[in-house]
Scaffold this motif. Structure first.
Motif, mmCIF file in Angstrom:
data_model
loop_
_atom_site.group_PDB
_atom_site.id
_atom_site.type_symbol
_atom_site.label_atom_id
_atom_site.label_comp_id
_atom_site.label_asym_id
_atom_site.label_seq_id
_atom_site.Cartn_x
_atom_site.Cartn_y
_atom_site.Cartn_z
ATOM 1 N N SER A 30 -17.257 -21.517 22.135
ATOM 2 C CA SER A 30 -17.650 -20.322 21.384
ATOM 3 C C SER A 30 -18.299 -19.259 22.260
ATOM 4 N N GLY A 31 -18.901 -19.675 23.362
ATOM 5 C CA GLY A 31 -19.616 -18.722 24.210
ATOM 6 C C GLY A 31 -21.029 -18.448 23.731
ATOM 7 N N ILE A 32 -21.438 -19.095 22.634
ATOM 8 C CA ILE A 32 -22.774 -18.922 22.084
ATOM 9 C C ILE A 32 -23.604 -20.147 22.447
ATOM 10 N N ILE A 33 -24.781 -19.926 23.024
ATOM 11 C CA ILE A 33 -25.654 -21.026 23.403
ATOM 12 C C ILE A 33 -26.508 -21.422 22.210
ATOM 13 N N CYS A 34 -26.461 -22.695 21.854
ATOM 14 C CA CYS A 34 -27.248 -23.223 20.738
ATOM 15 C C CYS A 34 -28.649 -23.549 21.243
ATOM 16 N N VAL A 35 -29.634 -22.921 20.668
ATOM 17 C CA VAL A 35 -31.009 -23.141 21.079
ATOM 18 C C VAL A 35 -31.677 -24.038 20.052
ATOM 19 N N ASP A 36 -32.230 -25.137 20.520
ATOM 20 C CA ASP A 36 -32.952 -26.009 19.608
ATOM 21 C C ASP A 36 -34.450 -25.809 19.802
ATOM 22 N N ASN A 37 -35.226 -26.427 18.970
ATOM 23 C CA ASN A 37 -36.673 -26.270 19.015
ATOM 24 C C ASN A 37 -37.303 -27.455 19.747
ATOM 25 N N TYR A 38 -36.770 -27.757 20.915
ATOM 26 C CA TYR A 38 -37.218 -28.922 21.665
ATOM 27 C C TYR A 38 -38.679 -28.799 22.093
ATOM 28 N N SER A 39 -39.123 -27.590 22.374
ATOM 29 C CA SER A 39 -40.494 -27.410 22.836
ATOM 30 C C SER A 39 -41.528 -27.712 21.755
ATOM 31 N N ALA A 40 -41.112 -27.718 20.499
ATOM 32 C CA ALA A 40 -42.047 -28.007 19.414
ATOM 33 C C ALA A 40 -42.334 -29.492 19.272
#
Length: 53
Positions: free
Chosen positions: A22-32
């Motif tokens: 897709s070219g879209i980077i999926c950002v997760d909330n790993y830092s939380a």
């Protein structure tokens, strides 16, 4: 093979393939996850003390 070498599971692989196609980077909330870090450095406590007297 990559699952064993890198320690990834099928969800990580699926997410990476979707990002590539897709070219879209999926950002997760790993830092939380994990321990809470006080980013304000006690600033909220000082404001509370000023307001309450």
């Amino acid at each position: 093979m990559i699952i064993i070498m890198m320690g990834w599971d099928r969800n990580t692989i699926r997410k990476g393939i979707r990002e590539l196609t897709s070219g879209i980077i999926c950002v997760d909330n790993y830092s939380a996850r994990g321990r809470y870090v006080d980013v304000w450095g006690g600033f909220a406590k000082v404001i509370f003390e000023e307001v309450t007297g």
